[in-house]
Design a protein around this motif. Structure first.
Motif, PDB file in Angstrom:
ATOM      1  N   LEU A 168     -35.404  38.268  11.319  1.00 45.19           N
ATOM      2  CA  LEU A 168     -34.073  38.270  11.928  1.00 45.19           C
ATOM      3  C   LEU A 168     -33.003  38.770  10.946  1.00 45.19           C
ATOM      4  CD1 LEU A 168     -34.241  34.811  13.776  1.00 45.19           C
ATOM      5  CD2 LEU A 168     -34.264  37.058  14.870  1.00 45.19           C
TER       6      LEU A 168
ATOM      7  N   TYR B 296     -21.190  21.677   8.360  1.00 46.92           N
ATOM      8  CA  TYR B 296     -21.297  20.925   9.607  1.00 46.92           C
ATOM      9  C   TYR B 296     -22.671  20.272   9.741  1.00 46.92           C
ATOM     10  CZ  TYR B 296     -21.831  19.695  14.441  1.00 46.92           C
ATOM     11  OH  TYR B 296     -22.084  18.988  15.582  1.00 46.92           O
TER      12      TYR B 296
ATOM     13  N   GLY C 170     -41.547  34.194  20.457  1.00 46.69           N
ATOM     14  CA  GLY C 170     -40.090  34.240  20.591  1.00 46.69           C
ATOM     15  C   GLY C 170     -39.374  33.114  19.880  1.00 46.69           C
TER      16      GLY C 170
ATOM     17  N   PHE D 204     -37.331  31.314  17.035  1.00 44.92           N
ATOM     18  CA  PHE D 204     -36.353  31.817  16.070  1.00 44.92           C
ATOM     19  C   PHE D 204     -35.778  30.673  15.243  1.00 44.92           C
ATOM     20  CE2 PHE D 204     -34.600  30.901  20.175  1.00 44.92           C
ATOM     21  CZ  PHE D 204     -33.539  30.069  19.870  1.00 44.92           C
TER      22      PHE D 204
ATOM     23  N   TYR E 234     -21.954  28.397  26.395  1.00 48.82           N
ATOM     24  CA  TYR E 234     -22.025  26.934  26.321  1.00 48.82           C
ATOM     25  C   TYR E 234     -20.643  26.291  26.478  1.00 48.82           C
ATOM     26  CZ  TYR E 234     -26.975  27.287  25.168  1.00 48.82           C
ATOM     27  OH  TYR E 234     -28.327  27.546  25.225  1.00 48.82           O
TER      28      TYR E 234
ATOM     29  N   TYR F 226     -29.018  38.753  17.643  1.00 43.49           N
ATOM     30  CA  TYR F 226     -30.386  38.247  17.448  1.00 43.49           C
ATOM     31  C   TYR F 226     -31.075  38.084  18.802  1.00 43.49           C
ATOM     32  CZ  TYR F 226     -28.056  37.218  13.060  1.00 43.49           C
ATOM     33  OH  TYR F 226     -27.312  37.328  11.913  1.00 43.49           O
TER      34      TYR F 226
ATOM     35  N   PRO G 110     -34.059  37.339  20.069  1.00 42.41           N
ATOM     36  CA  PRO G 110     -34.805  36.147  20.510  1.00 42.41           C
ATOM     37  C   PRO G 110     -33.876  34.975  20.839  1.00 42.41           C
ATOM     38  CG  PRO G 110     -35.789  37.082  18.507  1.00 42.41           C
ATOM     39  CD  PRO G 110     -34.486  37.788  18.729  1.00 42.41           C
ATOM     40  N   LYS G 111     -32.802  34.840  20.069  1.00 46.01           N
ATOM     41  CA  LYS G 111     -31.816  33.794  20.345  1.00 46.01           C
ATOM     42  C   LYS G 111     -31.159  34.021  21.704  1.00 46.01           C
ATOM     43  CE  LYS G 111     -28.835  31.632  17.175  1.00 46.01           C
ATOM     44  NZ  LYS G 111     -29.388  30.552  16.356  1.00 46.01           N
TER      45      LYS G 111
ATOM     46  N   TYR H 149     -33.558  33.300  24.615  1.00 40.15           N
ATOM     47  CA  TYR H 149     -33.676  31.850  24.766  1.00 40.15           C
ATOM     48  C   TYR H 149     -32.427  31.272  25.425  1.00 40.15           C
ATOM     49  CZ  TYR H 149     -33.761  26.920  23.852  1.00 40.15           C
ATOM     50  OH  TYR H 149     -33.720  25.563  24.016  1.00 40.15           O
TER      51      TYR H 149
ATOM     52  N   ARG I 237     -32.178  31.575  29.252  1.00 46.54           N
ATOM     53  CA  ARG I 237     -33.105  30.682  29.954  1.00 46.54           C
ATOM     54  C   ARG I 237     -32.646  29.233  29.834  1.00 46.54           C
ATOM     55  NH1 ARG I 237     -35.305  28.815  33.987  1.00 46.54           N
ATOM     56  NH2 ARG I 237     -37.223  27.622  33.714  1.00 46.54           N
ATOM     57  N   ASP I 238     -32.215  28.864  28.627  1.00 50.04           N
ATOM     58  CA  ASP I 238     -31.734  27.493  28.431  1.00 50.04           C
ATOM     59  C   ASP I 238     -30.529  27.226  29.329  1.00 50.04           C
ATOM     60  OD1 ASP I 238     -31.829  24.937  26.967  1.00 50.04           O
ATOM     61  OD2 ASP I 238     -29.908  25.564  26.134  1.00 50.04           O
TER      62      ASP I 238
ATOM     63  N   ARG J  16     -31.557  26.408  32.784  1.00 50.17           N
ATOM     64  CA  ARG J  16     -32.062  25.031  32.888  1.00 50.17           C
ATOM     65  C   ARG J  16     -30.925  24.025  32.842  1.00 50.17           C
ATOM     66  NH1 ARG J  16     -36.627  26.237  28.650  1.00 50.17           N
ATOM     67  NH2 ARG J  16     -34.967  25.512  27.284  1.00 50.17           N
ATOM     68  N   GLN J  17     -29.944  24.248  31.933  1.00 46.54           N
ATOM     69  CA  GLN J  17     -28.825  23.307  31.825  1.00 46.54           C
ATOM     70  C   GLN J  17     -27.986  23.314  33.100  1.00 46.54           C
ATOM     71  OE1 GLN J  17     -28.852  21.219  29.215  1.00 46.54           O
ATOM     72  NE2 GLN J  17     -30.663  22.380  28.640  1.00 46.54           N
TER      73      GLN J  17
ATOM     74  N   ARG K 103     -29.786  21.282  35.635  1.00 48.22           N
ATOM     75  CA  ARG K 103     -29.695  19.870  35.286  1.00 48.22           C
ATOM     76  C   ARG K 103     -28.351  19.262  35.695  1.00 48.22           C
ATOM     77  NH1 ARG K 103     -30.349  16.556  30.462  1.00 48.22           N
ATOM     78  NH2 ARG K 103     -28.825  17.735  29.285  1.00 48.22           N
TER      79      ARG K 103
ATOM     80  N   PHE L 109     -17.063  27.119  13.729  1.00 50.37           N
ATOM     81  CA  PHE L 109     -17.861  28.336  13.607  1.00 50.37           C
ATOM     82  C   PHE L 109     -18.521  28.695  14.923  1.00 50.37           C
ATOM     83  CE2 PHE L 109     -20.093  24.525  12.500  1.00 50.37           C
ATOM     84  CZ  PHE L 109     -21.233  24.603  13.285  1.00 50.37           C
TER      85      PHE L 109
ATOM     86  N   TRP M 280     -20.171  20.007  17.324  1.00 52.94           N
ATOM     87  CA  TRP M 280     -20.375  21.384  17.796  1.00 52.94           C
ATOM     88  C   TRP M 280     -21.378  21.436  18.939  1.00 52.94           C
ATOM     89  CZ3 TRP M 280     -24.722  24.820  15.949  1.00 52.94           C
ATOM     90  CH2 TRP M 280     -24.658  26.075  16.568  1.00 52.94           C
TER      91      TRP M 280
ATOM     92  N   ASP N 117     -24.061  20.183  23.744  1.00 56.04           N
ATOM     93  CA  ASP N 117     -24.987  19.058  23.540  1.00 56.04           C
ATOM     94  C   ASP N 117     -24.330  17.876  22.830  1.00 56.04           C
ATOM     95  OD1 ASP N 117     -27.071  20.472  24.663  1.00 56.04           O
ATOM     96  OD2 ASP N 117     -27.804  21.231  22.745  1.00 56.04           O
ATOM     97  N   ARG N 118     -23.192  18.079  22.185  1.00 58.45           N
ATOM     98  CA  ARG N 118     -22.527  16.987  21.478  1.00 58.45           C
ATOM     99  C   ARG N 118     -21.322  16.440  22.248  1.00 58.45           C
ATOM    100  NH1 ARG N 118     -26.385  16.935  19.278  1.00 58.45           N
ATOM    101  NH2 ARG N 118     -27.012  17.100  17.077  1.00 58.45           N
TER     102      ARG N 118
END
Lengths: 203, 203
Positions: free
Chosen positions: A49, A65, A169, A171, B16, B59, B61-62, B65, B68-69, B72-73, B76, B171, B184, B187-188
């Motif tokens: 990467l 962080y 995949g 990372f 997000y 990036y 692969p990020k 991901y 797709r994430d 799902r979120q 949910r 960041f 951050w 999820d938090r």
């Protein structure tokens, strides 16, 4: 009927892998999910990467962080934590030994002991003496295990597992895989287990 | 006695941030926490980290991901989702208008409407006509609001808010701030609200 399987991909130098390694076993048990432990090396994945170090070192605000977040997460989960004086540590030997442990059934307690050494005791997990002591503490024949871990076939197996991680995949670590479904991060541990538990048998 | 305050830092182009904007208000209400909405621009913050695009684009692969994430979120949380055909979108105008909305008390419904347009309807939130339509849908005088949003003082206020984000060590987005404590990621969100609710008054 076979239990659903979650592949658990983790790296001994990775801070959030530490949290997942310490937490995963009772959660998987409660979810009725079987774990396939997949120790691997994040270094080559990061190199691909374009990172020659942990992103937490490359991007200082992210790193600052992360360490504070890790403290909070440790407190939340009741885990002892001491910030490692060196990060990330060399994890090649630990990963090789863990791979032997996958075959011999002691990968889980070994992985927890290495993570505890790195993230609660600030010990140099890259040193063979530290790994030998951990093995001995688990009543394992340290010298024999280290020899098997450093055998060419086992080195190659870890290299293949790491290449496989990139092919899938991945990372970052920890990552969880349920069938074709990928989950990234300690924050997705519960969701990955629930996904597996709800999937059709074998899925 | 004043209610504890959570600063909610978000960016209209951020995937997000979308989840957090859609979820935060009832959760904050339930936690007895007051929200300080802090729209800002992630672009300059990313530039300072050496990224001239979203890390999800830099990036691959990020990025794969993340999409797709996000699906799902969204499932949910019961949120309608359509992957934007353009990512990230230009969010400068939306952020300027949101800053006007902070002063006038309509930032929350405006922010939800813009996020819905971007992440559920695949609309060009960078276009003034789209923002004007959203304002009109909230019974606000679109032309007047857009004029105030594009006034020099308001542009400067957004620039200052964005500089402040970097000074505070942000960041990424969404981020939550409780006193000196930084959280951050979507999820938090729950953890940040719980932290604020448990903190001493004013803390």
């Amino acid at each position: 009927m076979s239990r659903p399987v979650v592949e658990f991909w983790y790296e001994f130098a990775s801070s959030y892998s530490w949290l997942a390694v310490m937490r995963i076993e009772p959660l998987a048990e409660a979810a009725g999910v079987e774990l396939a432990w997949r120790p691997f090396l994040l270094g080559p994945v990061f190199m691909a990467l374009g990172w020659n170090d942990s992103p937490f070192n490359i991007y200082p605000p992210k790193g600052r962080y992360m360490w504070r977040d890790l403290e909070r997460q440790a407190a939340r989960h009741g885990l002892p934590f001491r910030r490692p004086s060196r990060f990330p540590r060399n994890s090649v030997l630990a990963a090789r030994v863990a791979l032997v442990g996958v075959g011999e059934g002691w990968v889980a307690p070994f992985s927890r002991a290495v993570m505890h050494a790195n993230f609660a005791e600030d010990r140099e997990i890259g040193e063979p003496a530290v790994i030998a002591e951990i093995l001995a503490g688990l009543q394992l024949p340290a010298a024999e295990v280290l020899e098997r871990a450093q055998a060419e076939a086992n080195k190659l197996a870890l290299r293949r597992q790491t290449e496989r991680a990139a092919e899938l995949g991945l990372f970052g670590a920890p990552s969880f895989r349920v069938g074709e479904e990928l989950f990234w991060g300690n924050d997705r541990l519960e969701e990955a287990l629930a996904w597996a538990a709800q999937a059709p048998a074998g899925g």
